[in-house]
Design an enzyme around this catalytic site. Sequence first.
Site, PDB file in Angstrom:
ATOM      1  CG  ASN A  12      41.020  19.482  22.782  1.00 51.80           C
ATOM      2  OD1 ASN A  12      41.817  20.354  23.111  1.00 51.80           O
ATOM      3  ND2 ASN A  12      40.868  18.358  23.477  1.00 51.80           N
ATOM      4  CD1 TRP A  13      42.817  23.421  17.680  1.00 48.49           C
ATOM      5  CD2 TRP A  13      43.952  25.333  17.929  1.00 48.49           C
ATOM      6  NE1 TRP A  13      42.378  24.295  16.709  1.00 48.49           N
ATOM      7  CE2 TRP A  13      43.063  25.483  16.848  1.00 48.49           C
ATOM      8  CE3 TRP A  13      44.767  26.418  18.272  1.00 48.49           C
ATOM      9  CZ2 TRP A  13      42.981  26.663  16.095  1.00 48.49           C
ATOM     10  CZ3 TRP A  13      44.677  27.596  17.528  1.00 48.49           C
ATOM     11  CH2 TRP A  13      43.799  27.707  16.449  1.00 48.49           C
ATOM     12  CG  HIS A  98      40.122  15.704  26.969  1.00 45.98           C
ATOM     13  ND1 HIS A  98      41.117  14.761  26.881  1.00 45.98           N
ATOM     14  CD2 HIS A  98      39.639  15.868  25.714  1.00 45.98           C
ATOM     15  CE1 HIS A  98      41.223  14.370  25.619  1.00 45.98           C
ATOM     16  NE2 HIS A  98      40.338  15.036  24.888  1.00 45.98           N
ATOM     17  CD  GLU A 100      44.364  14.024  25.533  1.00 40.27           C
ATOM     18  OE1 GLU A 100      44.455  15.264  25.512  1.00 40.27           O
ATOM     19  OE2 GLU A 100      44.140  13.337  24.497  1.00 40.27           O
ATOM     20  CD  GLU A 170      36.812  13.692  23.278  1.00 41.03           C
ATOM     21  OE1 GLU A 170      36.937  14.194  22.163  1.00 41.03           O
ATOM     22  OE2 GLU A 170      37.628  13.878  24.211  1.00 41.03           O
ATOM     23  N   GLY A 176      43.254   9.742  19.409  1.00 40.60           N
ATOM     24  CA  GLY A 176      44.624   9.805  18.908  1.00 40.60           C
ATOM     25  C   GLY A 176      45.168   8.479  18.414  1.00 40.60           C
ATOM     26  CB  SER A 216      40.309   8.601  15.433  1.00 40.86           C
ATOM     27  OG  SER A 216      41.425   8.349  16.272  1.00 40.86           O
ATOM     28  N   GLY A 237      40.414  16.418  17.709  1.00 39.08           N
ATOM     29  CA  GLY A 237      41.778  16.643  18.186  1.00 39.08           C
ATOM     30  C   GLY A 237      42.722  16.840  17.009  1.00 39.08           C
ATOM     31  N   GLY A 238      43.447  15.797  16.657  1.00 42.30           N
ATOM     32  CA  GLY A 238      44.499  15.872  15.629  1.00 42.30           C
ATOM     33  C   GLY A 238      44.071  16.586  14.348  1.00 42.30           C
TER      34      GLY A 238
END
Length: 255
Positions: A12-13, A98, A100, A170, A176, A216, A237-238
């Site tokens: 997931n960019w 998500h 976010e 998640e 993050g 993470s 993610g990251g």
Amino acid sequence: VIDKRRPLVAGNWKMHKTVGEAVALADAVVAGVGQVQDVDVLLCPPFTALWAVSRRIEPSRIMLGGQNCAFEREGAYTGEVSPVMLKDVGCNFVILGHSERRRYFAETDQNVNRKARLAIECGLCPIICLGETLDQRNAKETFAVVGSQLEGCLQDLSDDQVRKVTIAYEPVWAIGTGQTATPETAQEVQRFIRRNVADRFGDEVASAMRILYGGSVKPANAASLFEQPDIDGGLIGGASLDASAFTAIVNAARC
Ligand code: 13P
């Protein structure tokens, strides 16, 4: 009843990468894991880079997904992107709900449910995200929160529709933050999710459903998460922004 499901590792960019940067990252991921057979690999770039990335990954086995979609096929919905459009640029998946989007864009379970049904009608497989906040975990509300999100998001879906769904657990406190859930903690919640799906849709649907962990995930912790019986891969993610880290995570999911 399936013993172990084929793993899925999705990047997931989020809101990262211009078209040029996205193409470079996609090329590096193709070079690393473009021909991997035993893991499904998915890239979810921002909307503006979908078409370009779609062209680059075409000769590989890597698949494409959106990070959200609209709840209608078309119409006067300024700023929205239809699941028909995602399918048109080569997507087979779409991330929905998500944390976010729930936090910053008022996404609700009801909305996710509506989007999921439309996405499936349009030929996309939704990846529905669930997870508790730190306050909810500390208040011992994890199972109540995740259970109610699951119930709302899958409301009135048929067994056949649920077969197209992937769930991503998640925990919000792990996203993050560098604070990964322990494999045991993630497994405990993911087993609960699968049992919940079994109660509502039957054992066969539940045992075939992929349930991903996100929050993470890094090369160093991926294998210990993926070896848990109810963790069928990851939503990254990251670490998905770095081709070598993402490649290492994909390789950790190989049997
Ligand atoms: P991080 O891997 O950066 O914690 O993000 C997880 C995530 O939100 C994937 O959807």
